[in-house]
Design an enzyme around this catalytic site. Structure first.
Site, mmCIF file in Angstrom:
data_model
loop_
_atom_site.group_PDB
_atom_site.id
_atom_site.type_symbol
_atom_site.label_atom_id
_atom_site.label_comp_id
_atom_site.label_asym_id
_atom_site.label_seq_id
_atom_site.Cartn_x
_atom_site.Cartn_y
_atom_site.Cartn_z
ATOM 1 C CG HIS A 120 6.508 64.044 58.161
ATOM 2 N ND1 HIS A 120 6.852 62.732 58.407
ATOM 3 C CD2 HIS A 120 5.948 64.041 56.928
ATOM 4 C CE1 HIS A 120 6.534 61.985 57.355
ATOM 5 N NE2 HIS A 120 5.970 62.760 56.451
ATOM 6 C CG ASN A 140 7.137 57.939 55.034
ATOM 7 O OD1 ASN A 140 7.569 58.845 55.751
ATOM 8 N ND2 ASN A 140 6.191 58.138 54.134
HETATM 9 FE FE1 HDE Z 1 7.176 64.621 52.584
HETATM 10 N N1 HDE Z 1 7.151 66.594 53.141
HETATM 11 N N2 HDE Z 1 6.180 65.095 50.895
HETATM 12 N N3 HDE Z 1 7.068 62.646 52.066
HETATM 13 N N4 HDE Z 1 8.139 64.115 54.263
HETATM 14 C C1 HDE Z 1 7.691 67.080 54.261
HETATM 15 O O1 HDE Z 1 9.057 68.959 54.321
HETATM 16 C C2 HDE Z 1 5.994 66.339 50.416
HETATM 17 C C3 HDE Z 1 6.543 62.127 50.931
HETATM 18 C C4 HDE Z 1 8.631 62.893 54.581
HETATM 19 O O2 HDE Z 1 11.698 65.020 59.725
HETATM 20 C C5 HDE Z 1 7.711 68.582 54.281
HETATM 21 O O3 HDE Z 1 10.544 69.898 55.747
HETATM 22 C C6 HDE Z 1 5.372 66.279 49.122
HETATM 23 C C7 HDE Z 1 6.954 60.780 50.717
HETATM 24 C C8 HDE Z 1 9.290 62.950 55.867
HETATM 25 O O4 HDE Z 1 11.811 67.030 58.867
HETATM 26 C C9 HDE Z 1 7.072 68.966 52.945
HETATM 27 C C10 HDE Z 1 5.168 64.953 48.864
HETATM 28 C C11 HDE Z 1 7.758 60.482 51.785
HETATM 29 C C12 HDE Z 1 9.193 64.281 56.263
HETATM 30 C C13 HDE Z 1 6.822 67.608 52.323
HETATM 31 C C14 HDE Z 1 5.689 64.218 49.976
HETATM 32 C C15 HDE Z 1 7.809 61.648 52.625
HETATM 33 C C16 HDE Z 1 8.472 64.985 55.241
HETATM 34 C C17 HDE Z 1 7.112 69.200 55.523
HETATM 35 C C18 HDE Z 1 4.481 64.353 47.664
HETATM 36 C C19 HDE Z 1 8.455 59.153 52.094
HETATM 37 C C20 HDE Z 1 9.694 64.889 57.554
HETATM 38 C C21 HDE Z 1 8.245 69.840 56.256
HETATM 39 C C22 HDE Z 1 5.280 64.293 46.542
HETATM 40 C C23 HDE Z 1 9.393 58.747 51.086
HETATM 41 C C24 HDE Z 1 11.114 65.300 57.466
HETATM 42 C C25 HDE Z 1 9.406 69.594 55.459
HETATM 43 C C26 HDE Z 1 11.582 65.825 58.794
HETATM 44 C C27 HDE Z 1 8.200 66.352 55.274
HETATM 45 C C28 HDE Z 1 6.335 67.494 51.082
HETATM 46 C C29 HDE Z 1 5.617 62.797 50.044
HETATM 47 C C30 HDE Z 1 8.546 61.659 53.839
HETATM 48 C C31 HDE Z 1 5.798 69.805 53.034
HETATM 49 C C32 HDE Z 1 4.995 67.464 48.272
HETATM 50 C C33 HDE Z 1 6.601 59.879 49.530
HETATM 51 C C34 HDE Z 1 9.958 61.807 56.608
HETATM 52 O O5 HDE Z 1 7.945 69.715 52.162
#
Ligand code: HDE
Length: 693
Positions: free
Chosen positions: A81, A154
């Protein structure tokens, strides 16, 4: 000696914090340029030298400070992201959920809660193009009176994997391949599809990612989903499950694939610009906020596990109730301070909202907090204006750390303490109204296991595919064929096909045909829960509208002013922005001698940037463009991208040259009312003529 000083009228050195507060830059007493430590600068053009042509001196503290700061301007981009666009606004509750929750943000009807929202793509770097095929992030930070609530969702209601332990593998597979460093922001490559083929649980999400949901027309025209099942807890401690939804007021709209590819070149900032410009001109994007609420007993009867993030709850099973709205009415004052530094934590929930045991959500609770440390560099990232709790105090006994900006007073940095007994500040204390984790029952052996209820990977993929219109099915198939045709290893393609065989026979047959591959043997189809869910469709789900769209009118000299004005007014009255495009930048002279200023020049404004076009050419104007591929592409792209075209009779030769077939959505004379109606939707009935498959 010349100093080459600018007599610049420097603007007031004030900054507005993301919190809205205005404060003067440290020691900027007036308009004086200063160092970071407040010393007024007399020369910002020349470094300090020994002699006019001599070496620069180490003594030059202004130069060293300026370049030192510049050298460290970047922070690590988000692991996923990274490419995002943000805006501020408010959430307004319209219907109380007090029966289910004690969170004030969901019970105080009419109350406006400040929010900051960041939309993003997932796979690409911070500088990648906006319109790539990808999932979009839809992250909302509510600054509630009970503390910040981050709903980090999302634009697709399900996810690729079931257990957070697979997230690094998923992300590694989709990002640039690690030896060659490409492709950027694209899933059409070996490693992603290798992962997909080996992990059948990705199948449902892959169907969504290959659908037009993954190429949105605008960030303002996307749905949003909290994805996981969460809990709502009322003041008696009763719990209900909930799924959160965002519904765009402007409707759901996607690009055509060919259009998305061309926009990535014509305007890589297409979505960011669209969001910024619409807010700047007061056309505020808005979403309805909806909830699907259900009990544990209901959940047990569903033919899928509500803790499995690869599953959605069909609206036919649990309807969505609309209870509020989200309005984005403020562009960031500073992109870095707000959109880049905003740190979302799914674990930020006010009392009254609680987690479920979804193993993906549980893993996210660790990851987001952890990643902020390497991205923002300090455990005090919550103190940044965009991250801090604004609608309530935040205070505790955590102390110090990099970039501590608070000034805690007194000796009480531990708890319990009895300093208050001696008249000293004792600091904050726990409260009964604080966050209480729902005391759900947990039992079973400690083990690395996957619940049996998580094992059906195909029923909902099939539900999704079968719920699509024929046009959308065609797009999904074309997207999978496109992506798999970029896969170089045949065994990877074969494995994906074998998985698709479990989804739908038509799907796998057509994908195989597109790849020139033998169709795999038919696979058994498990019985699905809901046969079709029209709510999963994109086309026709929302009423057609020109609101928030953009119409481009190509205009030559010597056209009739009244015709142009009528077309302009009809599109504008229907809520569209209208841009006048001329063969050359500058003005166009209309019939009768009046000149008008063009908003842009033809080559810089291909029709992919518009939702519908007018082609208002005089006879001479048309003749001048007839051999110009830019003009021909302007028209032919609009046609193949299924857009309405209204042209003057004199412009017909260019329509012919662009192979525009006459039919719905092609107006051979300017009828402004008919144009406004035709322009409100894509003409999907044209698709078989331009993309026969
Ligand atoms: Fe994320 N995800 N994610 N994700 N995600 C990040 O956090 C992660 C997941 C989502 O505009 C990171 O600050 C893991 C689902 C958005 O700043 C990180 C897993 C959904 C954004 C991270 C998921 C998301 C992130 C990268 C598996 C939808 C951007 C930078 C369990 C419900 C937020 C940060 C923004 C960002 C980890 C799965 C949505 C790496 C480990 C499911 C919208 O921490």
């Amino acid at each position: 000696m010349t100093h080459m000083k600018h007599e610049s009228k420097s603007t007031q050195q004030t900054t507005r914090g993301a919190g809205g507060e205005t404060h003067q830059c440290a020691s900027a007493r007036d308009e004086t340029l200063t160092t970071n430590h407040g010393v007024a600068v007399s020369d910002n053009q020349n470094s300090l030298r020994a002699g006019v042509r001599g070496p620069t001196l180490l003594e030059d503290f202004h130069f060293r400070e300026k370049v030192f700061h510049f050298d460290h301007e970047r922070i690590p981009e988000r692991i996923v992201h990274a490419r995002g666009s943000g805006a501020g606004g408010f959430f307004e509750l319209q219907k109380s959920l007090e029966k289910y929750t004690k969170a004030k943000v969901l019970t105080n009807v009419g109350e406006k809660t400040e929010v900051y929202v960041r939309f993003s793509t997932v796979a690409g770097g911070a500088g990648s193009a906006d319109t790539v095929r990808d999932v979009r992030g839809f992250a909302v930070k509510f600054y509630t009176k009970d503390g910040n609530w981050d709903l980090v969702g999302n634009n697709i209601p399900v996810f690729f994997i079931q257990d957070a332990i697979k997230f690094p593998d998923l992300v590694h597979s989709v990002k640039m391949e690690s030896d060659r460093g490409y492709p950027q922001a694209a899933s059409a490559h070996d490693t992603f599809w290798d992962f997909v083929g080996l992990m059948p649980e990705t199948t449902h999400m892959v169907m969504w990612a290959m659908s037009d949901r993954a190429i949105p027309r605008s960030l303002r025209m996307m749905e949003g989903f909290g994805v996981h099942s969460f809990r709502l807890i009322n003041d008696k401690g009763d719990a209900h499950f909930v799924k959160f939804h965002w519904r765009p007021k402007l409707g759901l709209q996607a690009l055509c694939w060919d259009e998305a590819v061309k926009i990535a070149g014509a305007d890589p900032d297409y979505h960011r610009r669209d969001l910024y410009e619409s807010i700047a001109k007061g056309d505020f994007p808005e979403w309805e906020f909806g909830v699907q609420i259900f009990t544990e007993a209901q959940a047990e009867k569903f033919p899928f596990d509500i803790l499995d993030a690869t599953k959605l709850i069909p609206e036919e099973l649990v309807p969505i109730e609309i209870v509020g709205r989200l309005v984005l009415n403020r562009n960031p004052d500073n992109f870095f301070a707000e959109t880049e530094q905003v740190a979302f934590l799914p674990s930020n929930m006010p009392p009254g909202v609680d987690a479920s045991d979804d193993p993906l959500l549980q893993g996210r609770f660790f990851s987001y907090q952890d990643t902020q440390l390497s991205r923002l560099g300090s455990t005090n990232f919550h103190q940044l204006p965009v991250n801090r709790a604004k609608a309530c105090p935040f205070q505790n006994f955590q102390r110090d750390g990099h970039m501590q900006t608070l000034l805690p007073k007194g000796r009480a940095n531990y708890e319990p303490n009895s300093l208050a007994d001696a008249g000293e500040p004792g600091g904050p204390r726990e409260t009964d109204t604080g966050f209480v984790t729902h005391p759900g029952d947990v039992s079973g052996a400690k083990a690395r296991v996957r619940a049996e209820a998580f094992s059906d990977h195909y029923s909902q993929a099939r539900l999704f595919f079968r719920s699509q219109s024929n046009i959308e099915k065609g797009h999904i198939i074309a997207a999978i064929v496109f992506e798999l045709s970029k896969v170089t290893l045949e065994h990877i393609r074969a494995r994906v096909l074998a998985n698709l065989a479990h989804v739908d026979p038509e799907l796998v047959k057509r994908v195989a045909a597109g790849l020139n591959a033998p169709a795999p043997k038919e696979a058994p189809m498990p019985a699905g829960s809901v046969k079709e869910s029209p709510a999963l469709r994109l086309i026709g789900k929302y009423p057609p509208s020109l609101k928030g769209r953009c119409v481009g009118v190509l205009v030559s000299d010597d056209i009739d002013a009244a015709t142009l004005n009528a077309l302009y007014a009809a599109a504008a009255n229907a809520g569209a922005r209208v841009k006048i495009i001329a063969p050359k930048i500058g003005s166009v002279t209309l019939k009768g001698g009046k000149t008008i200023q063009a908003d842009g020049q033809l080559a810089g404004n291909p029709s992919v940037l518009f939702d519908a076009i007018g082609v208002l050419l005089s006879k001479a104007g048309c003749a001048a463009l007839l051999n110009d591929s830019v003009a021909i592409n302007f028209v032919s792209d609009a046609f193949t991208h299924l857009k309405a075209i209204a042209a003057t009779p004199e412009a017909m030769p260019i329509l012919d040259k662009a192979n525009v077939m006459r039919g719905a959505g092609v107006l051979e004379a300017i009828d402004s009312a008919a144009f406004a109606e035709a322009a409100a939707a894509r003409h999907f009935e044209r698709e078989p003529k331009v993309r026969p498959r």
